[in-house]
Motif scaffolding. Structure first.
Motif, short mmCIF file in Angstrom:
data_model
loop_
_atom_site.label_atom_id
_atom_site.label_comp_id
_atom_site.label_asym_id
_atom_site.label_seq_id
_atom_site.Cartn_x
_atom_site.Cartn_y
_atom_site.Cartn_z
N ALA A 18 -0.54 75.15 28.86
CA ALA A 18 -0.61 75.22 30.32
C ALA A 18 -1.18 76.56 30.78
CB ALA A 18 0.77 75.00 30.94
N THR A 19 -0.85 77.63 30.08
CA THR A 19 -1.37 78.95 30.44
C THR A 19 -2.89 78.97 30.27
OG1 THR A 19 0.69 80.04 29.83
CG2 THR A 19 -1.28 81.42 29.92
N MET A 20 -3.37 78.46 29.13
CA MET A 20 -4.82 78.43 28.91
C MET A 20 -5.50 77.50 29.92
SD MET A 20 -5.42 78.84 24.81
CE MET A 20 -5.11 77.14 24.48
N ALA A 21 -4.90 76.34 30.18
CA ALA A 21 -5.50 75.39 31.13
C ALA A 21 -5.58 76.00 32.53
CB ALA A 21 -4.70 74.09 31.15
N GLY A 22 -4.53 76.69 32.94
CA GLY A 22 -4.53 77.32 34.26
C GLY A 22 -5.59 78.39 34.39
N LEU A 23 -5.74 79.22 33.38
CA LEU A 23 -6.76 80.27 33.41
C LEU A 23 -8.16 79.68 33.35
CD1 LEU A 23 -4.95 82.85 31.12
CD2 LEU A 23 -5.50 83.17 33.55
N SER A 24 -8.29 78.55 32.68
CA SER A 24 -9.59 77.86 32.63
C SER A 24 -9.95 77.28 33.98
CB SER A 24 -9.56 76.74 31.58
OG SER A 24 -9.43 77.28 30.29
N SER A 25 -8.99 76.58 34.60
CA SER A 25 -9.31 75.92 35.87
C SER A 25 -9.48 76.93 37.01
CB SER A 25 -8.25 74.87 36.22
OG SER A 25 -7.01 75.47 36.50
N LEU A 26 -8.70 77.99 37.01
CA LEU A 26 -8.80 78.98 38.08
C LEU A 26 -9.97 79.94 37.92
CD1 LEU A 26 -5.06 79.94 38.57
CD2 LEU A 26 -6.56 78.90 40.27
N PHE A 27 -10.20 80.42 36.68
CA PHE A 27 -11.17 81.49 36.47
C PHE A 27 -12.32 81.13 35.55
CE2 PHE A 27 -6.98 83.53 37.22
CZ PHE A 27 -7.26 84.09 38.46
N GLY A 28 -12.34 79.90 35.04
CA GLY A 28 -13.45 79.47 34.20
C GLY A 28 -13.39 79.95 32.76
N TYR A 29 -12.22 80.36 32.30
CA TYR A 29 -12.11 80.83 30.91
C TYR A 29 -12.33 79.69 29.94
CZ TYR A 29 -10.68 85.64 31.58
OH TYR A 29 -10.66 86.97 31.88
N GLU A 30 -13.04 79.98 28.84
CA GLU A 30 -13.15 79.09 27.70
C GLU A 30 -12.43 79.77 26.55
OE1 GLU A 30 -16.93 76.91 26.92
OE2 GLU A 30 -17.71 78.43 28.29
N TRP A 31 -11.94 78.97 25.61
CA TRP A 31 -11.08 79.50 24.55
C TRP A 31 -11.63 79.20 23.17
CZ3 TRP A 31 -7.64 82.64 26.54
CH2 TRP A 31 -7.33 82.47 27.90
N GLY A 32 -11.40 80.13 22.26
CA GLY A 32 -11.66 79.88 20.86
C GLY A 32 -10.50 79.08 20.29
N ASP A 33 -10.63 78.65 19.05
CA ASP A 33 -9.56 77.89 18.41
C ASP A 33 -8.30 78.74 18.25
OD1 ASP A 33 -10.84 75.38 17.99
OD2 ASP A 33 -11.98 76.27 16.34
N GLU A 34 -7.16 78.08 18.25
CA GLU A 34 -5.89 78.75 17.98
C GLU A 34 -5.89 79.20 16.52
OE1 GLU A 34 -1.08 77.92 18.05
OE2 GLU A 34 -2.43 76.44 18.92
N VAL A 35 -5.45 80.43 16.31
CA VAL A 35 -5.39 81.00 14.96
C VAL A 35 -4.00 81.58 14.74
CG1 VAL A 35 -7.86 81.52 14.84
CG2 VAL A 35 -6.28 83.25 15.73
N GLY A 36 -3.67 81.86 13.49
CA GLY A 36 -2.42 82.53 13.18
C GLY A 36 -1.69 81.86 12.04
N GLY A 37 -0.47 82.31 11.85
CA GLY A 37 0.36 81.81 10.78
C GLY A 37 1.46 82.82 10.49
#
Length: 157
Positions: A18-37
């Protein structure tokens, strides 16, 4: 440490998607793939292995959204919502010592394969956090924001 070495703002999120979706819809952010472990870190309470997962924005200025880990410093920040400001460091140990000399408290450290600090988190007296990341990590991290989410074949990230 120099202002031009600042490369991202970190936001810890209870609801990652939801955080990524909100920043995308409001500010046009695109995201790289989720990483980690699983990541071995040293905390004030001792050594731990934490499941650190995040996604970086492909869009600049660069944001890092981190999945919350209850009971650790990786919980959503109160007030501003910004968890930390990340800086590249050519000498994490020396820059870390400089922050400590200025009253910052070390909250977490991860050492690299050579035994030197790879990243550190420090908190100021007013709660402001700084993450120092070894510049040696730059090529690997740049892959996190090189292409939009889902554009890499499975297993390539």
């Amino acid at each position: 440490m120099k202002s031009e070495d600042q490369f991202h703002l970190g936001i810890v999120a209870e609801d990652f998607e939801a955080t990524m979706a909100g920043l995308s819809s409001l500010f046009g952010y695109e995201w790289g793939d989720e990483v980690g472990g699983p990541v071995p870190v040293t905390l004030p309470t001792g050594d731990a292995v934490l499941e650190l997962r995040c996604a970086y924005s492909v869009t600049a200025p660069r944001l890092e959204i981190i999945r919350s880990i209850p009971g650790t410093l990786w919980e959503p920040a109160t007030g501003t919502g910004i968890h930390h400001i990340g800086y590249w460091s050519d000498d994490v140990a020396a820059d870390s010592a400089e922050l400590v000399r200025h009253g910052y408290v070390t909250e977490a450290t991860r050492t690299g394969p050579d035994g030197t600090p790879f990243f550190t988190f420090h908190r100021s007296a007013n709660g402001f956090r700084v993450e120092l990341v070894s510049r040696a990590a730059k090529p690997g991290l740049q892959r996190c924001w090189a292409v939009p989410r889902g554009a890499l074949p499975k297993g390539a990230a």
